[in-house]
Design an enzyme around this catalytic site. Structure first.
Site, PDB file in Angstrom:
ATOM      1  N   ASN A   8       2.455 -22.223  -1.176  1.00  0.00           N
ATOM      2  CA  ASN A   8       1.740 -23.490  -1.059  1.00  0.00           C
ATOM      3  C   ASN A   8       2.519 -24.474  -1.924  1.00  0.00           C
ATOM      4  O   ASN A   8       2.373 -24.496  -3.140  1.00  0.00           O
ATOM      5  CB  ASN A   8       0.301 -23.300  -1.552  1.00  0.00           C
ATOM      6  CG  ASN A   8      -0.502 -24.579  -1.483  1.00  0.00           C
ATOM      7  OD1 ASN A   8       0.012 -25.634  -1.091  1.00  0.00           O
ATOM      8  ND2 ASN A   8      -1.764 -24.506  -1.873  1.00  0.00           N
ATOM      9  N   ARG A  90       1.367 -22.603   3.641  1.00  0.00           N
ATOM     10  CA  ARG A  90       0.264 -23.521   3.894  1.00  0.00           C
ATOM     11  C   ARG A  90       0.902 -24.838   4.336  1.00  0.00           C
ATOM     12  O   ARG A  90       1.712 -25.423   3.610  1.00  0.00           O
ATOM     13  CB  ARG A  90      -0.527 -23.746   2.626  1.00  0.00           C
ATOM     14  CG  ARG A  90      -1.633 -24.749   2.843  1.00  0.00           C
ATOM     15  CD  ARG A  90      -2.292 -25.127   1.558  1.00  0.00           C
ATOM     16  NE  ARG A  90      -3.366 -26.076   1.826  1.00  0.00           N
ATOM     17  CZ  ARG A  90      -3.883 -26.850   0.901  1.00  0.00           C
ATOM     18  NH1 ARG A  90      -3.442 -26.811  -0.335  1.00  0.00           N
ATOM     19  NH2 ARG A  90      -4.852 -27.674   1.207  1.00  0.00           N
ATOM     20  N   HIS A 178      -8.804 -28.342   4.708  1.00  0.00           N
ATOM     21  CA  HIS A 178      -9.305 -27.155   3.993  1.00  0.00           C
ATOM     22  C   HIS A 178      -9.655 -26.024   4.964  1.00  0.00           C
ATOM     23  O   HIS A 178     -10.453 -25.140   4.655  1.00  0.00           O
ATOM     24  CB  HIS A 178     -10.559 -27.481   3.144  1.00  0.00           C
ATOM     25  CG  HIS A 178     -10.257 -28.288   1.920  1.00  0.00           C
ATOM     26  ND1 HIS A 178     -11.067 -29.309   1.473  1.00  0.00           N
ATOM     27  CD2 HIS A 178      -9.226 -28.241   1.060  1.00  0.00           C
ATOM     28  CE1 HIS A 178     -10.545 -29.843   0.384  1.00  0.00           C
ATOM     29  NE2 HIS A 178      -9.422 -29.228   0.112  1.00  0.00           N
ATOM     30  N   ARG A 237      -9.085 -38.712  -5.601  1.00  0.00           N
ATOM     31  CA  ARG A 237      -9.186 -39.434  -4.320  1.00  0.00           C
ATOM     32  C   ARG A 237     -10.581 -40.030  -4.173  1.00  0.00           C
ATOM     33  O   ARG A 237     -11.563 -39.418  -4.589  1.00  0.00           O
ATOM     34  CB  ARG A 237      -8.922 -38.478  -3.154  1.00  0.00           C
ATOM     35  CG  ARG A 237      -7.471 -38.120  -2.994  1.00  0.00           C
ATOM     36  CD  ARG A 237      -7.275 -37.055  -1.923  1.00  0.00           C
ATOM     37  NE  ARG A 237      -6.910 -35.783  -2.497  1.00  0.00           N
ATOM     38  CZ  ARG A 237      -6.863 -34.632  -1.842  1.00  0.00           C
ATOM     39  NH1 ARG A 237      -7.175 -34.594  -0.561  1.00  0.00           N
ATOM     40  NH2 ARG A 237      -6.528 -33.531  -2.451  1.00  0.00           N
ATOM     41  N   GLU A 375      -7.234 -18.645  -0.021  1.00  0.00           N
ATOM     42  CA  GLU A 375      -6.413 -19.193   1.060  1.00  0.00           C
ATOM     43  C   GLU A 375      -5.133 -18.374   1.248  1.00  0.00           C
ATOM     44  O   GLU A 375      -4.659 -18.194   2.366  1.00  0.00           O
ATOM     45  CB  GLU A 375      -6.070 -20.653   0.740  1.00  0.00           C
ATOM     46  CG  GLU A 375      -7.298 -21.555   0.855  1.00  0.00           C
ATOM     47  CD  GLU A 375      -7.182 -22.842   0.061  1.00  0.00           C
ATOM     48  OE1 GLU A 375      -7.191 -22.764  -1.186  1.00  0.00           O
ATOM     49  OE2 GLU A 375      -7.079 -23.908   0.667  1.00  0.00           O
TER      50      GLU A 375
END
Ligand code: AMP
Length: 396
Positions: A8, A90, A178, A237, A375
Site C-alpha cells: 500500500n 492496493r 475503502h 479532509r 485490507e
C-alpha cells in the site's frame, strides 16, 4: 506455493505485508516505511504484531521511494520470501472499468494512470510502486485490488450525480472507496453470523473515514463519492461540503485550484476544526474547546450520514465499527451510539470499554460489533486467487 507481498504505497509511507499463499493469507511479516522524503524509518513486525526490527535512512535525499522499495524487496526475498510468487497492490481507483482485482500489464497500467486526477492523494503513488517492481522484477505477476470495486454493484441511483448527462457519461459519478476494507468486513460478518444478510452499516473510521450500507454483504450506498473527499469529517479532509463553498474559495478568496485542493485534503477535517491535530487520540486527551468541537462534529456527521444510509437500506439490523478510531476509541463508539439511540440502538458500555466483539446491549434493536479490518489480508487473498492458488482464506 510461495509467498505474496502486499503493498500500500502512499505519498510518504509504504505499508507492506508478506503472506504465505498456501494456506492462503497466513501472515509471515508486515511493516511500514514512514517519513519517506524526510528521514525514512522502517518497522518490521511479526505475525502477532510485535516489532522485530527497525531501520533508519538518515541521508533522506539518497533514499527515494524507488530505492527504498527495491531495498525492501531484496530484504524480504532474502529473509522472508524464498519464492515470491506475486505482488498485490492496493490501488485506490478502478474507475468504471475495473470492477474486480486485475493482473497488471502495460495496457492496464496506462488505463489506471488516466484515473490519477480522480484520486490525487493516492493513485500516482500506488502506480509508481507497480512501475518500480516491473523494472526490478519484470516477470513477477502484479495484481491491482481496487478501493472502488466493492461498490460496483450499487443501484444506479446511488451512484448518480445530479449533473448534466454529458459529464456523467464522462465518468463523473459516485464511486465510493475503502472497498477492500468493506469486503473483508463483509466476509468476516458472514463467518461470525450465519444469519448475516440483514441491513448493516459498516463505519470505517480511520484517518480516512466512510460509511458503507450493506445488504446481504453487498454495498448498497456509501458516504464517499466521486472522490475520497466526500462524506464524513476525516483526519485532514473536510468531508461533504457545499460545492458553493469551493466556488467561494476560488472566486471570493482568490485561491488557486491547487491551494483549494491542499486546504480540503490536508488542512481541514479534525485538524482544521480543532486547530490542534488530526489524531483522534490527541483530541480525546485534550481539554481544548476546539478539540471538543471537532469530536462533536465528527460524531454528528457519522450519525447524520448513517441515518441517510438507513433510508437507503430501509432500516438497520447491524452496525460495525472498524479501522483505527472504530476499533480503538470506545468514547467515539459510545457517542455515536447515543446519537443513534432513536433507532432503539443501545450500547453496553462495559462491553464497549472492553472492546468486546459485540458491544450492543441484549435489548438493543441493532447489533453493534467491533471487527478489526485487514485490507492486506484481503489483497493477499485476491492476489493468490488471481494467480490460481487461492481456495479459502486463513483466519490469521
Ligand atoms: P487508521 O487510518 O485506520 O490507521 O486510523 C488512524 C486513526 O485512528 C487516528 O486518528 C488515530 O488517532 C486513531 N486511533 C488509533 N488508536 C487509537 C486509540 N487507542 N484511541 C483513539 N483513536 C485511536
Amino acid at each position: 506455493m510461495g509467498e505474496i507481498l502486499c503493498l500500500n504505497a502512499g505519498s510518504s509511507s509504504l505499508k507492506f505485508a508478506v503472506f504465505a499463499s498456501v494456506p492462503v493469507a497466513r501472515r509471515i511479516v508486515a511493516g511500514q516505511i514512514e517519513d519517506i522524503g524526510l528521514e525514512p524509518h522502517l518497522i518490521l513486525r511479526d505475525a502477532e504484531g510485535a516489532t522485530i526490527a527497525e531501520q533508519r535512512w538518515p541521508e533522506a535525499n539518497k533514499a527515494t521511494h524507488e530505492t527504498l522499495l527495491v531495498t525492501l524487496l531484496d530484504q524480504i526475498e532474502e529473509q522472508f520470501a524464498r519464492e515470491l510468487v506475486a505482488v498485490g497492490h492496493r490501488v485506490v481507483h478502478g474507475g468504471s472499468d475495473f470492477t474486480a482485482p486485475v493482473r497488471i500489464d502495460s495496457d492496464v497500467l496506462s488505463r489506471l494512470d488516466a484515473l490519477c486526477p480522480l484520486a490525487p492523494l493516492h493513485q500516482s503513488h500506488n502506480l509508481s510502486a507497480v512501475r518500480t517492481i516491473m523494472a526490478a522484477r519484470p516477470g513477477l505477476p502484479q495484481i491491482a485490488c481496487f478501493d472502488t470495486a466493492f461498490h460496483h454493484g450499487q443501484p444506479a441511483v446511488a451512484t448518480r450525480l445530479a449533473l448534466p448527462r454529458v459529464l456523467t457519461a464522462a465518468g463523473m459519478r459516485r464511486y465510493g472507496f475503502h472497498g477492500i476494507s468493506y469486503e473483508y468486513i463483509a466476509r468476516r460478518l458472514g463467518e461470525l453470523d450465519p444469519r448475516f444478510g440483514g441491513r448493516v452499516i459498516v463505519a470505517h473510521l480511520g484517518n480516512g473515514a466512510s460509511l458503507c450500507a450493506m445488504q446481504n454483504g453487498r454495498s448498497v450506498d456509501t458516504t464517499m463519492g466521486f472522490t475520497a473527499l466526500d462524506g464524513l469529517v476525516m483526519g485532514t479532509r473536510c468531508g461533504a461540503l457545499d460545492p458553493g463553498a469551493v466556488l467561494f474559495l476560488l472566486q471570493e478568496k482568490n485561491m488557486i485550484p491547487d491551494a483549494v485542493e491542499h486546504l480540503l485534503y490536508n488542512e481541514s477535517g479534525l485538524l482544521g476544526v480543532s486547530g490542534l491535530s488530526s489524531d483522534m487520540r490527541v483530541l480525546l486527551d485534550s481539554d481544548a474547546p476546539f478539540a471538543r468541537e471537532a469530536i462533536e462534529l465528527f460524531v454528528w456527521q457519522i450519525a447524520r450520514q448513517a441515518s441517510a444510509l438507513i433510508a437507503s437500506l430501509g432500516g438497520l439490523d447491524g452496525l460495525v465499527f472498524t479501522a483505527g478510531i472504530g476499533e480503538n476509541a470506545p468514547a467515539i463508539r459510545s457517542l455515536v451510539g447515543q446519537r443513534l439511540g432513536w433507532l432503539g440502538l443501545e450500547i453496553d458500555e462495559k462491553a464497549n470499554d472492553r472492546g468486546d466483539p459485540v458491544i450492543s446491549a441484549p435489548s438493543s434493536r441493532v447489533t453493534v460489533r467491533v471487527i478489526p479490518t485487514d485490507e492486506e489480508r484481503m489483497i493477499a487473498f485476491h492476489t493468490a486467487e488471481r494467480i490460481g492458488c487461492a481456495r479459502t482464506m486463513a483466519k490469521n
